[in-house]
Write a protein that holds these residues in place. Structure first.
Motif, PDB file in Angstrom:
ATOM      1  N   UNK A 120      38.112 -32.324 -79.130  1.00 22.42           N
ATOM      2  CA  UNK A 120      38.373 -32.603 -80.537  1.00 22.42           C
ATOM      3  C   UNK A 120      39.427 -31.674 -81.118  1.00 22.42           C
ATOM      4  N   UNK A 121      40.386 -32.249 -81.850  1.00 17.82           N
ATOM      5  CA  UNK A 121      41.451 -31.474 -82.486  1.00 17.82           C
ATOM      6  C   UNK A 121      41.560 -31.857 -83.959  1.00 17.82           C
ATOM      7  N   UNK A 122      42.186 -30.975 -84.733  1.00 21.38           N
ATOM      8  CA  UNK A 122      42.443 -31.252 -86.134  1.00 21.38           C
ATOM      9  C   UNK A 122      43.897 -31.696 -86.288  1.00 21.38           C
ATOM     10  N   UNK A 123      44.171 -32.743 -87.081  1.00 21.68           N
ATOM     11  CA  UNK A 123      45.546 -33.250 -87.218  1.00 21.68           C
ATOM     12  C   UNK A 123      46.558 -32.209 -87.684  1.00 21.68           C
ATOM     13  N   UNK A 124      46.106 -31.243 -88.487  1.00 22.44           N
ATOM     14  CA  UNK A 124      47.043 -30.263 -89.045  1.00 22.44           C
ATOM     15  C   UNK A 124      46.980 -28.892 -88.362  1.00 22.44           C
ATOM     16  N   UNK A 125      45.813 -28.553 -87.837  1.00 20.21           N
ATOM     17  CA  UNK A 125      45.657 -27.192 -87.301  1.00 20.21           C
ATOM     18  C   UNK A 125      45.151 -27.168 -85.864  1.00 20.21           C
ATOM     19  N   UNK A 126      45.199 -28.321 -85.168  1.00 17.34           N
ATOM     20  CA  UNK A 126      44.784 -28.388 -83.769  1.00 17.34           C
ATOM     21  C   UNK A 126      43.387 -27.777 -83.615  1.00 17.34           C
ATOM     22  N   UNK A 127      43.162 -26.961 -82.615  1.00 13.59           N
ATOM     23  CA  UNK A 127      41.910 -26.215 -82.470  1.00 13.59           C
ATOM     24  C   UNK A 127      42.124 -25.102 -81.443  1.00 13.59           C
ATOM     25  N   UNK A 128      42.729 -23.985 -81.870  1.00 11.82           N
ATOM     26  CA  UNK A 128      42.998 -22.885 -80.945  1.00 11.82           C
ATOM     27  C   UNK A 128      41.751 -22.368 -80.238  1.00 11.82           C
ATOM     28  N   UNK A 172      47.097 -36.858 -73.787  1.00 12.51           N
ATOM     29  CA  UNK A 172      45.889 -36.206 -73.281  1.00 12.51           C
ATOM     30  C   UNK A 172      45.310 -35.246 -74.314  1.00 12.51           C
ATOM     31  N   UNK A 173      46.183 -34.636 -75.126  1.00  9.05           N
ATOM     32  CA  UNK A 173      45.768 -33.903 -76.317  1.00  9.05           C
ATOM     33  C   UNK A 173      46.231 -34.741 -77.494  1.00  9.05           C
ATOM     34  N   UNK A 174      45.270 -35.183 -78.315  1.00 12.37           N
ATOM     35  CA  UNK A 174      45.550 -36.159 -79.368  1.00 12.37           C
ATOM     36  C   UNK A 174      45.056 -35.622 -80.705  1.00 12.37           C
ATOM     37  N   UNK A 175      45.966 -35.390 -81.632  1.00 12.80           N
ATOM     38  CA  UNK A 175      45.603 -34.828 -82.929  1.00 12.80           C
ATOM     39  C   UNK A 175      44.741 -35.770 -83.766  1.00 12.80           C
ATOM     40  N   UNK A 176      44.734 -37.038 -83.432  1.00 17.60           N
ATOM     41  CA  UNK A 176      43.887 -37.991 -84.148  1.00 17.60           C
ATOM     42  C   UNK A 176      42.475 -38.054 -83.564  1.00 17.60           C
ATOM     43  N   UNK A 177      42.274 -37.372 -82.448  1.00 25.66           N
ATOM     44  CA  UNK A 177      40.958 -37.314 -81.814  1.00 25.66           C
ATOM     45  C   UNK A 177      40.222 -36.103 -82.375  1.00 25.66           C
ATOM     46  N   UNK A 187      45.795 -14.674 -88.046  1.00 25.20           N
ATOM     47  CA  UNK A 187      46.279 -15.407 -86.872  1.00 25.20           C
ATOM     48  C   UNK A 187      45.996 -16.907 -86.926  1.00 25.20           C
ATOM     49  N   UNK A 188      44.781 -17.272 -87.317  1.00 20.88           N
ATOM     50  CA  UNK A 188      44.299 -18.634 -87.105  1.00 20.88           C
ATOM     51  C   UNK A 188      45.199 -19.729 -87.688  1.00 20.88           C
ATOM     52  N   UNK A 189      45.606 -19.600 -88.942  1.00 20.28           N
ATOM     53  CA  UNK A 189      46.331 -20.690 -89.603  1.00 20.28           C
ATOM     54  C   UNK A 189      47.678 -20.972 -88.946  1.00 20.28           C
ATOM     55  N   UNK A 190      48.484 -19.939 -88.767  1.00 18.52           N
ATOM     56  CA  UNK A 190      49.802 -20.139 -88.151  1.00 18.52           C
ATOM     57  C   UNK A 190      49.672 -20.591 -86.693  1.00 18.52           C
ATOM     58  N   UNK A 191      48.699 -20.038 -86.013  1.00 21.85           N
ATOM     59  CA  UNK A 191      48.443 -20.385 -84.608  1.00 21.85           C
ATOM     60  C   UNK A 191      48.115 -21.873 -84.491  1.00 21.85           C
ATOM     61  N   UNK A 192      47.161 -22.323 -85.305  1.00 16.27           N
ATOM     62  CA  UNK A 192      46.752 -23.719 -85.257  1.00 16.27           C
ATOM     63  C   UNK A 192      47.843 -24.667 -85.717  1.00 16.27           C
ATOM     64  N   UNK A 193      48.576 -24.282 -86.767  1.00 15.96           N
ATOM     65  CA  UNK A 193      49.655 -25.129 -87.269  1.00 15.96           C
ATOM     66  C   UNK A 193      50.747 -25.314 -86.227  1.00 15.96           C
ATOM     67  N   UNK A 194      51.111 -24.221 -85.551  1.00 22.12           N
ATOM     68  CA  UNK A 194      52.139 -24.300 -84.505  1.00 22.12           C
ATOM     69  C   UNK A 194      51.665 -25.186 -83.358  1.00 22.12           C
ATOM     70  N   UNK A 195      50.406 -25.033 -82.968  1.00 29.77           N
ATOM     71  CA  UNK A 195      49.867 -25.888 -81.902  1.00 29.77           C
ATOM     72  C   UNK A 195      49.965 -27.360 -82.299  1.00 29.77           C
ATOM     73  N   UNK A 196      49.574 -27.659 -83.531  1.00 28.19           N
ATOM     74  CA  UNK A 196      49.593 -29.051 -83.986  1.00 28.19           C
ATOM     75  C   UNK A 196      51.014 -29.610 -83.998  1.00 28.19           C
ATOM     76  N   UNK A 197      51.967 -28.827 -84.444  1.00 28.89           N
ATOM     77  CA  UNK A 197      53.357 -29.284 -84.459  1.00 28.89           C
ATOM     78  C   UNK A 197      53.858 -29.561 -83.048  1.00 28.89           C
ATOM     79  N   UNK A 198      53.497 -28.691 -82.131  1.00 28.06           N
ATOM     80  CA  UNK A 198      53.952 -28.854 -80.743  1.00 28.06           C
ATOM     81  C   UNK A 198      53.272 -30.053 -80.090  1.00 28.06           C
TER      82      UNK A 198
END
Length: 379
Positions: A152-160, A209-214, A344-355
């Motif tokens: 499970x991932x978040x559309x904006x912040x992924x899930x580090x 395989x990694x899906x931000x909508x999942x 750390x968390x916000x920028x980390x997750x946001x960057x993951x989601x963008x990538x």
């Protein structure tokens, strides 16, 4: 603050029934009255920071380990002498270590692993991510599943937090560990290894395989509906897995890079107030009573989290679920307990989601920009 003949301990509603007879035994043995005050677990750290300096706080409190650095920096937590620290799992003691000193008596550990649908995948999860995906794709091709793997991932912040085992397999920890605790001066996520992980994230996102909508809820529902052989999750979803009638196994995390996959381990324990008027009794209650095999076994039976006390953990391993998650956790690392982690968390997750979402033209550059931004904040 409690009078000399008594100590006040904050707990939550789940642990209070277990601690009540322990408090009674402590009074019978020492004459010291233990007053248990039930609090909302989510508010414990905030309340501890604000109330201890006023003299209205407790002598001790249940606490998540990642609050340790904040409590120490605010001068509200006192170091503890665990006595025989080897009686506890190493990762649990590390979790409450800050500045080379231990600030908590750990009682439980928790981490993610691979939950495998044994009806779809009777063989153990492969030890490499690529091999797991290949096995999953074969199951999808046979028509038995819809997804080769779910997380499970978040559309904006992924899930580090959930993706961390894959990150560590590239040799990219958040902060380096020293004998004094986590090195908070700068992130350890930059450089060539960080760039390689970023490229891997982009490739997994492009392949779907990694899906931000999942989201977490969708991933759980799909797995429980029998739509995937492998699900990256924690013990908090086991009860629902059983309700769904899924036959499952709990497997170690596969590595995506060349190094071992290390999940974050979250630890719960008890900390002592720096303002306690009865430190001797408080330490005795926490270390000798709450830290004992008997009490940690009782706490385990209530919450079904792996005990931090090694003897209690060995006994709890009769439960195959606890044993399996615990085995994975033994290879894990404590989630950083330093205040800098909040930056750390916000920028980390946001960057993951963008990538992952293919919004970064250069994944490695986006990752390095994230590292630079966070380093600027923590310095």
């Amino acid at each position: 603050m409690a009078a000399a003949g008594s100590i006040t301990v904050w707990t939550d509603s789940n642990r209070a029934p277990v601690l009540k007879p322990v408090a009674a035994q402590f009074k019978a043995d020492t004459g010291v009255d233990v007053k248990l005050v039930v609090k909302d677990f989510g508010k414990l750290a905030d309340d501890f920071v604000t109330q201890v300096p006023t003299g209205k706080g407790p002598d001790a409190s249940i606490m998540p380990h990642d609050a340790t650095g904040r409590l120490v920096q605010n001068g509200v937590a006192a170091p503890l002498e665990l006595g025989d620290a080897t009686a506890f799992q190493d990762v649990a003691v590390q979790a409450f270590t800050y500045g080379g000193q231990v600030y908590g008596v750990p009682y439980s550990t928790e981490n993610v692993a691979i939950l495998r649908n044994t009806a779809l995948a009777p063989e153990a999860t492969p030890d490499s991510y690529d091999a797991m995906i290949e096995a999953g794709k074969k199951i999808v091709a046979s028509g038995k599943a819809k997804y080769p793997f779910l997380v499970g991932l978040d559309p904006k912040t992924s899930d580090p937090f959930h993706l961390y085992p894959f990150q560590t397999s590239f040799g990219v920890p958040v902060f380096n560990w020293t004998d004094q605790g986590f090195d908070a001066k700068e992130l350890a996520m930059g450089g060539e290894k960080g760039a390689e992980f970023a490229k891997w994230l982009a490739a997994q996102g492009k392949a779907g395989l990694l899906n931000l909508n999942m989201t977490g809820d969708i991933a759980k529902a799909q797995f429980f509906a029998g739509k995937a052989p492998y699900f990256l999750t924690g013990p908090w979803n086991l009860a629902d897995a059983k309700k769904a009638g899924i036959t499952y196994a709990i497997d170690p995390l596969p590595k995506a890079g060349s190094e071992k996959a290390q999940p974050f381990v979250t630890v719960q324990g008890f900390v002592m107030s720096a303002k306690t008027a009865n430190s001797v009794a408080t330490q005795k209650f926490l270390v000798e009573y709450v830290g004992s095999e008997q009490v940690q076994t009782a706490l385990y039976k209530e919450g079904l989290r792996a005990p931090a006390n090694k003897a209690a953990y060995e006994a709890a391993k009769a439960d195959t679920d606890v044993a399996a998650f615990g085995t994975v956790g033994e290879a894990g690392v404590p989630m950083p307990n330093i205040p800098q982690m909040n930056q750390v968390w916000t920028d980390w997750g946001t960057a993951q989601a963008q990538i992952i979402g293919q919004k970064a033209a250069d994944p490695a550059a986006a990752w390095e920009k994230m590292v630079t931004t966070i380093n600027g904040k923590i310095k």
